[in-house]
Scaffold this active site. Structure first.
Site, PDB file in Angstrom:
ATOM      1  N   ASP A  75      11.105   2.761 -16.788  1.00  0.00           N
ATOM      2  CA  ASP A  75      10.903   4.104 -17.251  1.00  0.00           C
ATOM      3  C   ASP A  75      10.475   5.030 -16.377  1.00  0.00           C
ATOM      4  OD1 ASP A  75      12.624   3.695 -19.714  1.00  0.00           O
ATOM      5  OD2 ASP A  75      10.750   3.196 -20.794  1.00  0.00           O
ATOM      6  N   GLY A  97       9.010  -4.826 -21.789  1.00  0.00           N
ATOM      7  CA  GLY A  97      10.234  -5.069 -21.202  1.00  0.00           C
ATOM      8  C   GLY A  97      10.362  -5.317 -19.948  1.00  0.00           C
ATOM      9  N   ARG A 120      13.211   6.701 -23.751  1.00  0.00           N
ATOM     10  CA  ARG A 120      13.104   7.444 -25.167  1.00  0.00           C
ATOM     11  C   ARG A 120      11.937   8.746 -25.142  1.00  0.00           C
ATOM     12  NH1 ARG A 120      13.720   2.476 -27.473  1.00  0.00           N
ATOM     13  NH2 ARG A 120      11.853   1.617 -26.763  1.00  0.00           N
ATOM     14  N   ASP A 145       7.120   5.850 -16.403  1.00  0.00           N
ATOM     15  CA  ASP A 145       6.675   6.943 -17.443  1.00  0.00           C
ATOM     16  C   ASP A 145       5.083   6.597 -17.281  1.00  0.00           C
ATOM     17  OD1 ASP A 145       6.631   4.256 -18.672  1.00  0.00           O
ATOM     18  OD2 ASP A 145       7.236   5.273 -20.504  1.00  0.00           O
TER      19      ASP A 145
HETATM   20  P1  ATP Z   1       7.408  -1.073 -22.007  1.00  0.00           P
HETATM   21  O1  ATP Z   1       7.255   0.198 -21.288  1.00  0.00           O
HETATM   22  O2  ATP Z   1       8.833  -1.909 -21.254  1.00  0.00           O
HETATM   23  O3  ATP Z   1       7.761  -0.930 -23.419  1.00  0.00           O
HETATM   24  P2  ATP Z   1       4.784  -2.025 -22.611  1.00  0.00           P
HETATM   25  O4  ATP Z   1       3.984  -2.647 -21.981  1.00  0.00           O
HETATM   26  O5  ATP Z   1       4.500  -0.687 -22.937  1.00  0.00           O
HETATM   27  O6  ATP Z   1       6.241  -2.074 -21.805  1.00  0.00           O
HETATM   28  P3  ATP Z   1       4.355  -2.759 -25.482  1.00  0.00           P
HETATM   29  O7  ATP Z   1       5.459  -3.521 -26.329  1.00  0.00           O
HETATM   30  O8  ATP Z   1       3.964  -1.590 -25.875  1.00  0.00           O
HETATM   31  O9  ATP Z   1       5.056  -2.862 -24.165  1.00  0.00           O
HETATM   32  O10 ATP Z   1       3.073  -3.777 -25.222  1.00  0.00           O
HETATM   33  C1  ATP Z   1       3.350  -5.215 -24.972  1.00  0.00           C
HETATM   34  C2  ATP Z   1       2.127  -5.972 -25.690  1.00  0.00           C
HETATM   35  O11 ATP Z   1       1.106  -5.505 -25.314  1.00  0.00           O
HETATM   36  C3  ATP Z   1       2.605  -5.923 -27.163  1.00  0.00           C
HETATM   37  O12 ATP Z   1       3.473  -6.798 -27.822  1.00  0.00           O
HETATM   38  C4  ATP Z   1       0.924  -6.525 -27.721  1.00  0.00           C
HETATM   39  O13 ATP Z   1       0.883  -7.962 -27.541  1.00  0.00           O
HETATM   40  C5  ATP Z   1       0.125  -5.831 -26.372  1.00  0.00           C
HETATM   41  N1  ATP Z   1      -0.475  -4.592 -26.732  1.00  0.00           N
HETATM   42  C6  ATP Z   1       0.103  -3.383 -26.878  1.00  0.00           C
HETATM   43  N2  ATP Z   1      -0.915  -2.416 -27.354  1.00  0.00           N
HETATM   44  C7  ATP Z   1      -1.872  -3.260 -27.973  1.00  0.00           C
HETATM   45  C8  ATP Z   1      -3.194  -2.863 -28.409  1.00  0.00           C
HETATM   46  N3  ATP Z   1      -3.575  -1.578 -28.643  1.00  0.00           N
HETATM   47  N4  ATP Z   1      -3.866  -3.929 -28.681  1.00  0.00           N
HETATM   48  C9  ATP Z   1      -3.662  -5.082 -28.320  1.00  0.00           C
HETATM   49  N5  ATP Z   1      -2.501  -5.606 -27.530  1.00  0.00           N
HETATM   50  C10 ATP Z   1      -1.815  -4.634 -27.432  1.00  0.00           C
END
Ligand code: ATP
Length: 328
Positions: free
Chosen positions: A132, A15, A176, A134
């Site tokens: 967030d 995000g 969330r 978090d």
């Molecule tokens: P936010 O907190 O805003 O959701 P985030 O970085 O946690 O941010 P995610 O959608 O969970 O957002 O992860 C972003 C991207 O990271 C995913 O779309 C994917 O391409 C990659 N990713 C997440 N988990 C994995 C994994 N276990 N292995 C490989 N790539 C991953």
């Protein structure tokens, strides 16, 4: 000894969050300061797979420190979750001569970066960019402070209507799995109740508390509800339930939604993004890898990415107590 780093790639993922541009700007300029080339990668991991790269120099990041969103765009990329997808990504990095990668995002993005680093032995650093707050290993993520100010500003406006009409407002904020936005903004906006995923207050206690609030002379009330609160009802059902059980209240619901992600970053987020970014680049140049740069006791500090991803960022018990006391 680790190979000298001449080219660093940067991407934003997950995000978007206000302050990501300030981080990109600081990374580009720190690279330039140390005579290292910086490559901007567009649309997160998707851009790695599509080789959507652009060389960024210090003047390419003029006038972005004040802008929300991310000039590099962001995406969630399914293909990067597969080994084949990551192989394409790595081959593209190699072709472009990129020696190391900085990922600005949340724990999902850090997990993806760690998998890539493990499979292909490429140095990586993580910078926490999410509203967030978090993520374990930092008191503040980039974007959190701006989001709090946005929520407080919106709730101040809602309160004008609540108090003019003697209404009870349920205001849903993002979060969330974590109630950091709800708890901090709730205290800042003077909310009467704050419902967060980490604490299950129970419907009865909520009704009791609202009754008490009315008896004590309050003619209007604001209840801040984190998206993921645990009462088992969405915010509209919650409003209906309270209106049915406390007919003395006229209830309204407001969902703040995506406005919480946008807008110009606060000064705090701009400074935070700049500090974390300088450290991320310099850690790579000193041979460090697989760390998240965060803020601990107002000092820039490194936490192994593995710990940052697995650890929890618990809700602040002192804030919960403060909230309990001052909503009397
Ligand atoms: P936010 O907190 O805003 O959701 P985030 O970085 O946690 O941010 P995610 O959608 O969970 O957002 O992860 C972003 C991207 O990271 C995913 O779309 C994917 O391409 C990659 N990713 C997440 N988990 C994995 C994994 N276990 N292995 C490989 N790539 C991953």
């Amino acid at each position: 000894m680790s190979k000298a780093i001449k080219k660093i790639g940067v991407l934003t993922s997950g995000g978007d969050a206000p302050g990501m541009n300030a981080a990109i700007r600081a990374i580009v300029r720190t690279c330039s300061y140390h005579n290292v080339e910086c490559i901007g990668i567009f649309r997160g991991f998707q851009g790695l797979i599509d080789a959507d790269f652009e060389v960024l120099g210090p003047r390419d990041v003029n006038y972005i420190i004040n802008k929300g969103g991310t000039i590099l765009k962001t995406a969630r990329c399914v293909a990067f979750r597969t080994e084949e997808g990551r192989k394409v990504a790595y081959d593209n990095l190699k072709k472009a001569g990129v020696d190391a990668l900085i990922v600005i995002g949340g724990d999902g993005s850090f997990t993806g970066a760690m998998v890539l680093s493990k499979e292909f032995d490429i140095p990586i650093m993580g910078i926490p960019g999410t509203i967030d707050n978090d993520i374990h290993g930092t008191s503040h993520t980039i974007g959190f402070d701006t989001a709090l100010n946005t929520v407080v500003d919106a709730v101040d406006k809602i309160r004008d209507t609540a108090s003019s009409h003697k209404r009870l407002f349920f205001v849903e904020v993002m979060g969330r799995d974590a109630g950091h936005i709800a708890l901090n903004a709730g205290i800042g906006a003077g909310a009467e109740e704050i419902l967060i995923p980490e604490e299950n207050m129970g419907m009865e206690r909520l009704l009791e508390s609202l009754k008490k609030s009315k008896k004590s002379g309050k003619s209007s009330s604001i209840v801040i509800v984190a998206e993921g609160e645990k009462l088992g009802k969405n915010v509209f059902e919650l409003g209906e339930y309270v209106e049915t059980n406390l007919p003395e209240y006229e209830v309204r619901v407001s969902v703040l939604g995506h406005m919480q992600r946008g807008g110009a970053p606060s000064c705090f987020d701009r400074v935070l993004a700049s500090r974390l970014s300088v450290k991320a680049v310099e850690t790579l140049l000193e041979g460090g890898s697989n760390y998240m740069v965060g803020l601990i006791n107002d000092q820039v500090a490194l936490t192994p990415l593995e710990q940052a991803v697995k650890g929890h960022s618990p809700v602040d018990q002192e804030l919960l107590r403060v909230s309990d006391i001052i909503t009397i």
